[in-house]
Design a protein around this motif. Structure first.
Motif, mmCIF file in Angstrom:
data_model
loop_
_atom_site.group_PDB
_atom_site.id
_atom_site.type_symbol
_atom_site.label_atom_id
_atom_site.label_comp_id
_atom_site.label_asym_id
_atom_site.label_seq_id
_atom_site.Cartn_x
_atom_site.Cartn_y
_atom_site.Cartn_z
ATOM 1 N N THR A 146 -22.050 -7.717 -3.474
ATOM 2 C CA THR A 146 -22.080 -6.878 -2.277
ATOM 3 C C THR A 146 -21.140 -7.427 -1.210
ATOM 4 O O THR A 146 -20.235 -6.738 -0.758
ATOM 5 C CB THR A 146 -23.510 -6.780 -1.723
ATOM 6 O OG1 THR A 146 -24.367 -6.239 -2.730
ATOM 7 C CG2 THR A 146 -23.562 -5.891 -0.488
ATOM 8 N N LEU A 147 -21.349 -8.679 -0.816
ATOM 9 C CA LEU A 147 -20.464 -9.337 0.140
ATOM 10 C C LEU A 147 -19.380 -10.142 -0.567
ATOM 11 O O LEU A 147 -18.246 -10.213 -0.091
ATOM 12 C CB LEU A 147 -21.268 -10.268 1.057
ATOM 13 C CG LEU A 147 -22.270 -9.601 1.997
ATOM 14 C CD1 LEU A 147 -23.107 -10.670 2.701
ATOM 15 C CD2 LEU A 147 -21.569 -8.727 3.023
ATOM 16 N N VAL A 148 -19.768 -10.785 -1.671
ATOM 17 C CA VAL A 148 -18.822 -11.668 -2.369
ATOM 18 C C VAL A 148 -18.820 -11.401 -3.872
ATOM 19 O O VAL A 148 -19.833 -10.976 -4.442
ATOM 20 C CB VAL A 148 -19.157 -13.163 -2.131
ATOM 21 C CG1 VAL A 148 -19.109 -13.497 -0.649
ATOM 22 C CG2 VAL A 148 -20.516 -13.541 -2.721
ATOM 23 N N ASN A 149 -17.678 -11.672 -4.478
ATOM 24 C CA ASN A 149 -17.566 -11.668 -5.934
ATOM 25 C C ASN A 149 -17.676 -13.120 -6.396
ATOM 26 O O ASN A 149 -16.734 -13.898 -6.254
ATOM 27 C CB ASN A 149 -16.229 -11.066 -6.367
ATOM 28 C CG ASN A 149 -16.126 -10.931 -7.875
ATOM 29 O OD1 ASN A 149 -16.882 -11.552 -8.625
ATOM 30 N ND2 ASN A 149 -15.193 -10.116 -8.332
ATOM 31 N N SER A 150 -18.827 -13.468 -6.922
ATOM 32 C CA SER A 150 -19.112 -14.847 -7.325
ATOM 33 C C SER A 150 -19.142 -15.001 -8.839
ATOM 34 O O SER A 150 -19.537 -16.048 -9.359
ATOM 35 C CB SER A 150 -20.459 -15.286 -6.738
ATOM 36 O OG SER A 150 -21.460 -14.340 -7.063
ATOM 37 N N LEU A 151 -18.724 -13.961 -9.543
ATOM 38 C CA LEU A 151 -18.852 -13.928 -10.998
ATOM 39 C C LEU A 151 -18.203 -15.135 -11.673
ATOM 40 O O LEU A 151 -18.805 -15.752 -12.559
ATOM 41 C CB LEU A 151 -18.251 -12.629 -11.546
ATOM 42 C CG LEU A 151 -18.150 -12.517 -13.074
ATOM 43 C CD1 LEU A 151 -19.529 -12.563 -13.715
ATOM 44 C CD2 LEU A 151 -17.415 -11.241 -13.463
ATOM 45 N N ILE A 152 -16.983 -15.479 -11.280
ATOM 46 C CA ILE A 152 -16.255 -16.530 -11.997
ATOM 47 C C ILE A 152 -16.937 -17.883 -11.820
ATOM 48 O O ILE A 152 -17.105 -18.636 -12.793
ATOM 49 C CB ILE A 152 -14.781 -16.574 -11.543
ATOM 50 C CG1 ILE A 152 -14.067 -15.277 -11.953
ATOM 51 C CG2 ILE A 152 -14.074 -17.776 -12.154
ATOM 52 C CD1 ILE A 152 -12.627 -15.185 -11.493
#
Length: 215
Positions: free
Chosen positions: A13-19
């Motif tokens: 939502t706020l951040v792309n933390s997938l990696i």
């Protein structure tokens, strides 16, 4: 209805933390000679907390409580030290937060990520915007349980009906519905629009600044 506050989910939502998440669990799996997963697969594991993610990432033959706890602790050790390495803020989020702040809209984060990690990421990447940053403190209050969301409303001195809840997953839409908040689904996160609508999204936005129109 005049909305006085916005409650945001964090991951997707706020951040792309997938990696950063994927790299941490894959490192632990690799160290134990177990199969790793693609980013696409791990994307589908995100949303219900890191313990659930670890459980899903383990082979079925290894999914007992002892292994889950062992791998969870190992992942947490790695992720705690690397959770902001490759995690990025989505385009348009900073502009949205600046606009909300200029309008004196109160803002908070509520995540199913561990409270310690939620605070580290939230306060590192967004040091100047949020009144409250809260993560998971107890499995019993994990979203979609609305307890933590309702407590945040109380602390912000708002009724739940005065809050926009912004998230990217079925869990988020269920949480908003359970807390009687206005549910806003975002299309740039980890789940498809169809899932958000089927779980109760009252509005769908495809760019952060579209949220301003709902105010």
């Amino acid at each position: 209805m005049k909305f006085k506050a916005v409650l945001f989910d964090l991951d997707g939502t706020l951040v792309n933390s997938l990696i950063d998440i994927a790299d941490s669990i894959n490192k632990v799996l690799q160290e134990n000679q177990l199969p790793t997963h693609s980013y696409e697969v791990i994307n589908n594991f995100i949303g219900s907390g890191l313990r659930v993610l670890v459980t899903k990432a383990l082979p079925e033959t290894h999914r007992n409580e002892e292994n889950i706890e062992k791998f969870f602790q190992a992942m947490m050790l790695h992720y705690r030290n690397n959770c902001t390495n490759k995690t990025i803020v989505y385009d348009g989020i900073t502009e949205l937060l600046k606009e909300l702040k200029s309008r004196n809209i109160k803002m908070a984060i509520l995540s199913n990520k561990a409270d310690e990690l939620t605070k580290k990421i939230g306060l590192t990447l967004f040091p100047d915007y949020f009144d409250i940053v809260a993560g998971l403190k107890s499995e019993a209050t994990k979203k979609p349980n609305p307890e933590a969301a309702i407590r945040i409303c109380h602390d912000l001195e708002c009724t739940t009906e005065e809050v926009l809840y912004v998230g990217d997953s079925d869990i988020d839409m269920q949480t908003a519905k359970n807390a009687k908040m206005f549910a806003v689904g975002v299309t740039w996160g980890y789940r498809p629009e169809e899932e958000l609508l089927s779980e109760g999204a009252q509005s769908i936005i495809s760019h952060p600044l579209e949220l301003i129109e709902l105010l």
